[in-house]
Design an enzyme around this catalytic site. Sequence first.
Site, short mmCIF file in Angstrom:
data_model
loop_
_atom_site.label_atom_id
_atom_site.label_comp_id
_atom_site.label_asym_id
_atom_site.label_seq_id
_atom_site.Cartn_x
_atom_site.Cartn_y
_atom_site.Cartn_z
N HIS A 27 41.11 19.51 21.69
CA HIS A 27 41.52 18.45 22.32
C HIS A 27 42.79 18.34 22.28
CE1 HIS A 27 37.18 17.99 20.72
NE2 HIS A 27 37.26 16.67 21.40
N HIS A 67 39.06 15.15 16.04
CA HIS A 67 39.23 16.19 17.17
C HIS A 67 40.66 16.64 17.37
CE1 HIS A 67 39.33 11.62 18.29
NE2 HIS A 67 40.33 12.21 18.98
N HIS A 258 42.04 14.61 26.78
CA HIS A 258 41.37 14.39 25.76
C HIS A 258 40.69 15.65 25.00
CE1 HIS A 258 39.32 12.22 22.60
NE2 HIS A 258 37.98 13.00 22.72
N GLU A 403 27.09 -0.23 2.86
CA GLU A 403 26.44 1.00 2.48
C GLU A 403 27.26 2.11 3.08
OE1 GLU A 403 24.74 -1.03 4.16
OE2 GLU A 403 23.38 -2.03 2.64
N PHE A 429 17.60 2.21 2.76
CA PHE A 429 19.09 1.96 3.22
C PHE A 429 20.11 3.22 3.26
CE2 PHE A 429 17.87 -2.57 2.74
CZ PHE A 429 17.38 -2.72 3.79
N HIS A 465 11.72 -2.23 4.46
CA HIS A 465 12.65 -1.86 3.11
C HIS A 465 11.79 -0.58 2.35
CE1 HIS A 465 14.44 -5.59 3.78
NE2 HIS A 465 15.24 -5.68 2.88
#
Lengths: 659, 659
Positions: A27, A67, A258, A403, A429, A465
């Site tokens: 990149h 990158h 890019h 989280e 989660f 859950h």
Amino acid sequence: MAVEQKLLANAIRALSMDAVQAANSGHPGMPMGMADAATVLWTEYLKHDPADPRWPDRDRFILSAGHGSMLIYSLLHLSGYERPTIDDIRNFRQLGSPCAGHPENFMLDGVETTTGPLGQGFGMAVGMAIAERHLNAVFGDDLVDHRTWVIAGDGDLMEGVNHEAAGLAGHLKLGRLICFWDDNRITIDGSTDLSTSEDIEARYAAYGWHTVRCDGHDMDDVRRAIDAALADPRPSLIACRTIIGWGAPNKMGTAATHGAALGEDEVKAARAHLVWEHEPFELPDDIRDAWLEAGRRRQGDHRAWRERLDASPHKDEFLRRMEGRLPEGAAKGDYFDWLAANPQKVATRKASEMALEAINAAIPETIGGSADLTGSNNTKTKGQKPLTAADYSGRYIYYGIREFGMGAAMNGMVLHGGVIPYGGTFLVFSDYCRPAIRLSALQNARVIYVMTHDSIGLGEDGPTHQPVEHVMSLRMMPGLDVYRPCDAVETAECWALALQRSDGPSLLALTRQNLPQLRLERTENLSARGGYRLRAAQAGRKVVLIATGSEVEVAIKVADALEGQGIGADVVSMPCWSLFDVQDAAYRADILPEGPLLVSIEAGTTLGWERYVGRHGLSIGLDRFGASAPAEDLFKRFGFTAEAIVPRILESLARSRSG
Amino acid sequence: MAVEQKLLANAIRALSMDAVQAANSGHPGMPMGMADAATVLWTEYLKHDPADPRWPDRDRFILSAGHGSMLIYSLLHLSGYERPTIDDIRNFRQLGSPCAGHPENFMLDGVETTTGPLGQGFGMAVGMAIAERHLNAVFGDDLVDHRTWVIAGDGDLMEGVNHEAAGLAGHLKLGRLICFWDDNRITIDGSTDLSTSEDIEARYAAYGWHTVRCDGHDMDDVRRAIDAALADPRPSLIACRTIIGWGAPNKMGTAATHGAALGEDEVKAARAHLVWEHEPFELPDDIRDAWLEAGRRRQGDHRAWRERLDASPHKDEFLRRMEGRLPEGAAKGDYFDWLAANPQKVATRKASEMALEAINAAIPETIGGSADLTGSNNTKTKGQKPLTAADYSGRYIYYGIREFGMGAAMNGMVLHGGVIPYGGTFLVFSDYCRPAIRLSALQNARVIYVMTHDSIGLGEDGPTHQPVEHVMSLRMMPGLDVYRPCDAVETAECWALALQRSDGPSLLALTRQNLPQLRLERTENLSARGGYRLRAAQAGRKVVLIATGSEVEVAIKVADALEGQGIGADVVSMPCWSLFDVQDAAYRADILPEGPLLVSIEAGTTLGWERYVGRHGLSIGLDRFGASAPAEDLFKRFGFTAEAIVPRILESLARSRSG
């Protein structure tokens, strides 16, 4: 400085485009676009000493837009770091080169974090800035007084985790955090107009950040913006307007720069455009010298800091923490003695809190927290003050419902050094922060994830859950130790193992529901072998039951029922697969022998259990989503009772006798 | 309305606190806090017909703060939906009740989405609003002209996915999306002050949203805010200041009302405070009648819509799409004929694009997209116009760097109906959208995830970008079909299977690197059986090689080498485990027989492969993170070559002969 600064920046451009061209992969656009701003930062502002990349009081620099790795490889090489050498750069993206496709902290000093998965470098920078303020509060300005600098791209600022991290940073008023946004208005797909219309500066202001805008190719303007950021007490976002691939005359400003080599012709054209008349990987002496001189800029500060450290009464403690060594006597084991004398019937989440009471008292570098489930995860111990903008010395972080931001912040804290973070949420989660867990593992970071409500045993909250596939899918993440303890003793053992492991993350899967204490004798740490025989068959052994967590209790009931019929059954508790799998073959064969019927019991997916029970063993598990109901009803409904399991075992035994 | 509206709202409060009390589990605070605003919305604004919950042109209502499930159960029951009955509500959170802990779309009509995992309801609402505008552009105002309403809590707006979804909604100017933010300033841990200081309205304004604030307990003020939102062409955020648990005199305004029953005493006190003199689950006739009358409010609109539909030339096509039936002739198979005649050596990501050219031409309801990796995921076909704010009829979405937002939006589109979304990113970033993939599976939503760069075969980008554990960890998600095709033919077969499956998601794991076409004959869809014998042993069969994706080519080379030594080896291609596992025992035993050495070859974790190769088979895999280097170097380095594998097989054969 004798050499014009623009030429210093062009050295970055040349190295970047040449390295990408040599690899024919990489990149070039981002390093070429941000070369000017990065040159100002690294030659004038950044506090570091290339002779000692691990100076604890250095500024942290995080290339969140990983990158653009050739930017940091160029900066490190030019500034005089031992590595990367010019040969390392020539071997960009080749096997064994520390100049990997994306920056890898475990390959190269000076790379503070592994980046590439977008948004996470930024999130880790927030964690570093938290660790810095915390250690400053503990050890004072003499020892800890540095900044965290980030370069982030549009991708970093589109990823959800930047929202969580920026919100947390604004709330904690992390004024020593400064983020350059490489505002080049280009993403892989083309113009940012294709996918976004937001006013990023207004958004950051809404989080309580200071924002300032500059022309990323006007070094005076960059300086002005940095000075404004330094002067403001809030965390700062510097919107740095750049042209991607600056210097490549036909491709600059387009997505073509890019993520691919510019091509021989365009590299040649860029050489002409930049008036850079040197061969690839060749640097003229004046430019090299000017960079090295800038690299030595803060050596005096470093020496002065060393002197302060040597004179400090906190020296030993500071170095102990920064080196990640636990305090002497942290593993005394009084709590294990107490448990043996006072068996506890508690949920393992509660057992975790009890273990933490001892741990947090003995190990001052722990910093706990939860993603808004403090009372459910049982992560906060009695003495823990919150870490707040008003008091960074606190040792508990209210992460909010973030989280992923929590996971990234914890990674940053570990990589900063000096603290051991643990943080909680519901196990289901773990999916929300899975990308951060993976970076904990890849970066060898001692983060401890406290994941409670670890099965259908959580009951009424229902399938959204209830983890089913989570424990197993985390077991297969390289480098992560997943623990699922069966009682209060194992929970304390697993905590001890997680803390003792300095080179990687651990995850504890803990119950909501109460479990009896199954380990009543004071023993060595049995969980250290990953799995062990909790109870040996009394009658002739025909069955080996292997279970984890809350299902060990079920396995014991099953064993009782089988023994009552004259069928001998071992019960193996297997709290940590990765530790069991590295035991020697004799131990593993002793625990999981050939011959008896091997039966696994775990309230989760069966896929994976064939590792231990084979193609013809029996796996009692859950290969569907759960349901909303009280836990006991669910265990019954899904067959996790002795009444349901024993007949299945008898049937399997009958089949294998006749087969 | 004859009955004071406040009393209608109190009916919600009573049902909510009583149901939670009966279950002794649940979240009364949110329904009691939002009861007033929800009453205004449902009795005056929401376009729906309780007699036909699936009326295609109904407004969609999404309770993103799904823990407040008693709010929607109350609203549905009071408005006259067939379910939930009052008995269903009495059985809130009990096994079998459609009133699950969190709202589940598959349990109850009128629940548009399964919510609970925070932020995702909001993200799905954005997808619904996209689908609505797209179908409006295709079918016109007569058939499609409705709104999407959301109730979101602080948690929804802290989760990263809300940032991604709101940015996308602002960019696409989804003016028919209106979100109530339940601004109660309380989270589980306590006051929102503990964890956040942001100005949410300013942030939403930065995304291009209209924002307006109201007092959530002043029904006139709520009306004013809704009217302002309706009048504004932008998506709207209504900041609705409420008091959590409103009506519970001693607990309202505190976290104590959030996630636990109020307790008998407080329920009694709330009855007094609300002057609600009815027994639990009893509703006075005047209140019941007023709610039912409000529920019938739009029956005339519904009838008029039916008449327009009956008169429309688009009726059949509209119903076909809304019912999720593929067009006749979509599975013609010309492309398979062409592939058999013109074998293609292409990456499977390219093969996917080729298949999509045929699919998108034949199936007008597909909507493609990518999280800013269009050219890498090969998700855009030639004729596909972008779907933009200026032209919603387009069929390609530039999602930006928003993997999770993309996943949530695709779920919303499917649940809206009328479209089949597919979206791409790198497989490693399945972690970023894993929570959305799980909700695709739980909600039985036909979302197709196009995940490219599926192993170390992606090469130089290195371990941050190289999936290792991903394919296997996705295989264990209930309800998700994971495909890893080995060539252009299998890729097309897997696409066909993914499209034909109307009741759940599929995920295609595709290579960056070119692969030879291994299937040269025109056959039925062999991938439909999940795994099949691609090539039978020529010499006496001693080995069965099982491989997926790019490693099938390796397996064939291994088989060639073994056959050259007189060792017969089957090659089994196993593109989809979940389909193989449901084949009958005879088929599975034929493909994976007892006797021969079973060998798996897959450039990913070995954990899981014991399902097919057993405890004593041989798994060639990768149980560590990858590295940055050209793909060929990595395959060699990590042993995925015939040269490296054949000796391991010979050794295993020797051991099993001697053992």
